[in-house]
Design a protein around this motif. Sequence first.
Motif, PDB file in Angstrom:
ATOM      1  N   GLY A  96       1.259 -24.730  42.824  1.00 33.33           N
ATOM      2  CA  GLY A  96       2.433 -24.659  41.760  1.00 33.33           C
ATOM      3  C   GLY A  96       2.362 -23.448  40.938  1.00 33.33           C
ATOM      4  O   GLY A  96       3.514 -22.831  40.794  1.00 33.33           O
ATOM      5  N   LYS A  99       3.597 -20.489  42.905  1.00 32.66           N
ATOM      6  CA  LYS A  99       5.092 -20.788  42.993  1.00 32.66           C
ATOM      7  C   LYS A  99       5.941 -20.201  41.687  1.00 32.66           C
ATOM      8  O   LYS A  99       6.920 -19.427  41.863  1.00 32.66           O
ATOM      9  CB  LYS A  99       5.538 -22.243  43.295  1.00 32.66           C
ATOM     10  CG  LYS A  99       5.423 -22.557  44.826  1.00 32.66           C
ATOM     11  CD  LYS A  99       5.727 -24.140  44.971  1.00 32.66           C
ATOM     12  CE  LYS A  99       5.375 -24.502  46.107  1.00 32.66           C
ATOM     13  NZ  LYS A  99       5.640 -26.073  46.177  1.00 32.66           N
ATOM     14  N   ASN A 151      13.801 -25.550  43.103  1.00 31.44           N
ATOM     15  CA  ASN A 151      13.120 -26.998  43.484  1.00 31.44           C
ATOM     16  C   ASN A 151      14.108 -27.943  43.332  1.00 31.44           C
ATOM     17  O   ASN A 151      13.848 -29.360  43.488  1.00 31.44           O
ATOM     18  CB  ASN A 151      12.108 -27.020  42.080  1.00 31.44           C
ATOM     19  CG  ASN A 151      11.026 -26.234  42.155  1.00 31.44           C
ATOM     20  OD1 ASN A 151      10.286 -26.145  43.238  1.00 31.44           O
ATOM     21  ND2 ASN A 151      10.877 -25.213  41.453  1.00 31.44           N
TER      22      ASN A 151
END
Length: 167
Positions: A96, A99, A151
């Motif tokens: 994460g 990202k 997302n």
Amino acid sequence: MVIAILVGPTFIAFLRKNEFGQHIREDGLEHHATKQGTPTMGGLLIVAAATIAFLPLSIYTIPALTIFGTTLACGGVGFLDDYIKVRHRRSLGLRGRWKMLLLLAITVAVGLAAHHQRLPHSVFVPVADFSVQLGPFWYGLLFLIIAGAVNGVNLASSRSEPSRRWP
């Protein structure tokens, strides 16, 4: 859209044949086991179809190239995430924090392009017919828009209860 519809079934068959599918942890939730083998990397088809349409049909302006570049960059982040999952045969892809750092880099690039175009750092409120000056918070909003769009599929498809059905 036509390209994706025509090529989609063949591309999905290719993904299944080469086992480019979702890997689910054995110790995970029981209802997630049904996702095992679901083809991944489908975003490649969408980005390829958009690129094939963009290249011959677009007028190459800075705004158009900024959107195209943002699409390719965000698609690259998604590809890297899926590639790590497939390559290591696990459900965990790109971490994460990586990202978010990559999306931050994309936001900086889009912010520089917007600065080059001298876009105002304000948001127009149509109902009240006025603009709100955001100043440096405009870049935070830009990040939220880019990260939210990237997302969005994950957020929309996640469910907390296996038996819950959306109308």
